[in-house]
Scaffold this motif. Sequence first.
Motif, mmCIF file in Angstrom:
data_model
loop_
_atom_site.group_PDB
_atom_site.id
_atom_site.type_symbol
_atom_site.label_atom_id
_atom_site.label_comp_id
_atom_site.label_asym_id
_atom_site.label_seq_id
_atom_site.Cartn_x
_atom_site.Cartn_y
_atom_site.Cartn_z
ATOM 1 N N GLY A 134 1.203 27.603 -2.286
ATOM 2 C CA GLY A 134 -0.001 28.240 -2.805
ATOM 3 C C GLY A 134 -1.276 27.557 -2.345
ATOM 4 O O GLY A 134 -1.289 26.671 -1.499
ATOM 5 N N ASP A 135 -2.369 27.962 -2.952
ATOM 6 C CA ASP A 135 -3.683 27.457 -2.574
ATOM 7 C C ASP A 135 -4.093 26.359 -3.543
ATOM 8 O O ASP A 135 -4.553 26.618 -4.651
ATOM 9 C CB ASP A 135 -4.697 28.605 -2.592
ATOM 10 N N ARG A 136 -3.925 25.109 -3.123
ATOM 11 C CA ARG A 136 -4.336 23.971 -3.947
ATOM 12 C C ARG A 136 -5.576 23.285 -3.389
ATOM 13 O O ARG A 136 -5.905 22.157 -3.764
ATOM 14 C CB ARG A 136 -3.191 22.959 -4.037
ATOM 15 N N ALA A 137 -6.305 23.945 -2.508
ATOM 16 C CA ALA A 137 -7.447 23.317 -1.842
ATOM 17 C C ALA A 137 -8.516 22.873 -2.838
ATOM 18 O O ALA A 137 -9.081 21.780 -2.721
ATOM 19 C CB ALA A 137 -8.054 24.278 -0.824
ATOM 20 N N LYS A 138 -8.788 23.688 -3.852
ATOM 21 C CA LYS A 138 -9.827 23.331 -4.813
ATOM 22 C C LYS A 138 -9.433 22.093 -5.605
ATOM 23 O O LYS A 138 -10.238 21.177 -5.818
ATOM 24 C CB LYS A 138 -10.091 24.497 -5.763
ATOM 25 N N ALA A 139 -8.199 22.050 -6.051
ATOM 26 C CA ALA A 139 -7.725 20.885 -6.801
ATOM 27 C C ALA A 139 -7.754 19.631 -5.936
ATOM 28 O O ALA A 139 -8.133 18.551 -6.396
ATOM 29 C CB ALA A 139 -6.310 21.128 -7.320
ATOM 30 N N LEU A 140 -7.371 19.775 -4.662
ATOM 31 C CA LEU A 140 -7.396 18.624 -3.772
ATOM 32 C C LEU A 140 -8.817 18.114 -3.574
ATOM 33 O O LEU A 140 -9.061 16.915 -3.517
ATOM 34 C CB LEU A 140 -6.784 18.992 -2.419
ATOM 35 N N PRO A 199 0.835 -1.203 0.000
ATOM 36 C CA PRO A 199 0.000 0.000 0.000
ATOM 37 C C PRO A 199 0.872 1.256 0.000
ATOM 38 O O PRO A 199 1.811 1.366 0.791
ATOM 39 C CB PRO A 199 -0.800 -0.112 1.308
ATOM 40 N N VAL A 200 0.551 2.171 -0.892
ATOM 41 C CA VAL A 200 1.236 3.461 -0.948
ATOM 42 C C VAL A 200 0.202 4.558 -0.732
ATOM 43 O O VAL A 200 -0.732 4.709 -1.530
ATOM 44 C CB VAL A 200 1.962 3.669 -2.287
ATOM 45 N N ALA A 201 0.343 5.289 0.355
ATOM 46 C CA ALA A 201 -0.557 6.401 0.652
ATOM 47 C C ALA A 201 0.055 7.688 0.102
ATOM 48 O O ALA A 201 1.202 8.012 0.404
ATOM 49 C CB ALA A 201 -0.774 6.522 2.149
ATOM 50 N N VAL A 202 -0.702 8.400 -0.710
ATOM 51 C CA VAL A 202 -0.259 9.688 -1.250
ATOM 52 C C VAL A 202 -0.936 10.774 -0.420
ATOM 53 O O VAL A 202 -2.167 10.860 -0.380
ATOM 54 C CB VAL A 202 -0.595 9.829 -2.737
ATOM 55 N N VAL A 203 -0.122 11.575 0.250
ATOM 56 C CA VAL A 203 -0.603 12.520 1.267
ATOM 57 C C VAL A 203 -0.246 13.935 0.838
ATOM 58 O O VAL A 203 0.913 14.224 0.504
ATOM 59 C CB VAL A 203 0.033 12.205 2.636
ATOM 60 N N PHE A 204 -1.245 14.819 0.839
ATOM 61 C CA PHE A 204 -1.027 16.218 0.502
ATOM 62 C C PHE A 204 -1.375 17.083 1.705
ATOM 63 O O PHE A 204 -2.497 17.035 2.211
ATOM 64 C CB PHE A 204 -1.884 16.637 -0.693
ATOM 65 N N GLU A 255 -0.162 20.905 -10.873
ATOM 66 C CA GLU A 255 -0.030 21.165 -12.304
ATOM 67 C C GLU A 255 1.430 21.185 -12.749
ATOM 68 O O GLU A 255 1.731 20.845 -13.889
ATOM 69 C CB GLU A 255 -0.705 22.497 -12.646
ATOM 70 N N THR A 256 2.319 21.587 -11.855
ATOM 71 C CA THR A 256 3.753 21.610 -12.141
ATOM 72 C C THR A 256 4.507 21.225 -10.868
ATOM 73 O O THR A 256 3.975 21.341 -9.749
ATOM 74 C CB THR A 256 4.234 23.005 -12.588
ATOM 75 N N LEU A 257 5.749 20.808 -11.019
ATOM 76 C CA LEU A 257 6.561 20.463 -9.857
ATOM 77 C C LEU A 257 6.876 21.675 -8.997
ATOM 78 O O LEU A 257 7.202 21.528 -7.810
ATOM 79 C CB LEU A 257 7.866 19.799 -10.308
ATOM 80 N N ASP A 258 6.746 22.877 -9.555
ATOM 81 C CA ASP A 258 6.984 24.089 -8.775
ATOM 82 C C ASP A 258 5.988 24.238 -7.634
ATOM 83 O O ASP A 258 6.234 24.995 -6.683
ATOM 84 C CB ASP A 258 6.903 25.334 -9.674
ATOM 85 N N GLN A 259 4.851 23.552 -7.719
ATOM 86 C CA GLN A 259 3.841 23.643 -6.670
ATOM 87 C C GLN A 259 4.124 22.703 -5.499
ATOM 88 O O GLN A 259 3.371 22.669 -4.534
ATOM 89 C CB GLN A 259 2.457 23.346 -7.256
ATOM 90 N N VAL A 260 5.222 21.931 -5.586
ATOM 91 C CA VAL A 260 5.644 21.069 -4.482
ATOM 92 C C VAL A 260 6.693 21.812 -3.655
ATOM 93 O O VAL A 260 7.794 22.084 -4.127
ATOM 94 C CB VAL A 260 6.220 19.738 -5.001
ATOM 95 N N GLU A 261 6.333 22.149 -2.421
ATOM 96 C CA GLU A 261 7.274 22.827 -1.530
ATOM 97 C C GLU A 261 8.288 21.848 -0.961
ATOM 98 O O GLU A 261 9.482 22.135 -0.871
ATOM 99 C CB GLU A 261 6.517 23.516 -0.405
ATOM 100 N N SER A 262 7.804 20.643 -0.574
ATOM 101 C CA SER A 262 8.707 19.607 -0.089
ATOM 102 C C SER A 262 8.041 18.254 -0.256
ATOM 103 O O SER A 262 6.821 18.152 -0.380
ATOM 104 C CB SER A 262 9.083 19.829 1.382
ATOM 105 N N PHE A 263 8.870 17.210 -0.269
ATOM 106 C CA PHE A 263 8.385 15.846 -0.455
ATOM 107 C C PHE A 263 9.233 14.908 0.384
ATOM 108 O O PHE A 263 10.456 15.074 0.479
ATOM 109 C CB PHE A 263 8.471 15.436 -1.930
ATOM 110 N N GLU A 264 8.582 13.916 1.003
ATOM 111 C CA GLU A 264 9.316 12.893 1.740
ATOM 112 C C GLU A 264 8.564 11.575 1.667
ATOM 113 O O GLU A 264 7.343 11.546 1.465
ATOM 114 C CB GLU A 264 9.501 13.294 3.207
#
Length: 273
Positions: A91-97, A31-36, A66-75
């Motif tokens: 930024g504000d990605r609440a609507k997309a989420l 199982p891989v959980a993708v968490v935002f 939409e782009t990798l620039d919208q990723v502040e950090s990843f682990e």
Amino acid sequence: MARPLSRSLPGLSVQSDGQLSVRRNLPEEVPVAVVFDGTTQAVMMASPGDIADFAHGFALSEGFIETLDQVESFEMVEHEAGIEARFWLTGDRAKALETRRRKMMGPVGCGLCGIDSLEEATRALPVVTAEPRLSVCEVAGATDALRALQPLHDQTHAVHAAGFLVPGQGIVLAREDVGRHNALDKLIGALALQGIDPAGGAFVLTSRVSVELVQKSAMAGCPVLIAVSAPTAHALRLADQAGITVAAFARGGGFDLYSHPHRITTETPDVAR
């Protein structure tokens, strides 16, 4: 410590001429959980390799970013029960989420499980306008070329692959997974992380062409899909609307050419448009 991609397990082979104890290399899945931003948006069963590629490809192809620039950090965080791929976004990605929210675990082979509404399953796609040109020989030989880049399949004979074919260069990148849509997400993520534009070539798949694979290709901006097996009728309708060329049954030195055939340099294609 990296999780193994396969394990050797005992079994009993029962044939018409008798029985034999065997050991088989079988693919692992986890199982891989993708968490935002602290909220789990999807839990998918996947092969435990190239998880960063998978998570970034999934985030892009499903519209969470939409782009990798919208990723502040990843682990990535390993748990006994599975792997968490954690994104923190700018930024504000609440609507997309919210619009791409998923709640349920997706079994292998299912790319749409957990979508909240029927409308999201058939969401509007961007139109792909890139115009790479591939020769008949490149398309006809694409799945054979991909077959040479599948080490996990060589061990287990039980996983899918997705490769990126660049005209004049061959397949420059490939990824494998127990799920066909996971393999494509891994490829999309790997391309993004390596700065390779999917608009310049074709995705090559060891599977049928289903709706979610067309959707992911359109979101990635890849103009050509080449697959070893059949497309579904609805997948072809979506591909036509999204401007994507589909070459299916690509094996044995030939293929069937469907929507938007002009990207394949054949003289007189007999196609349905």
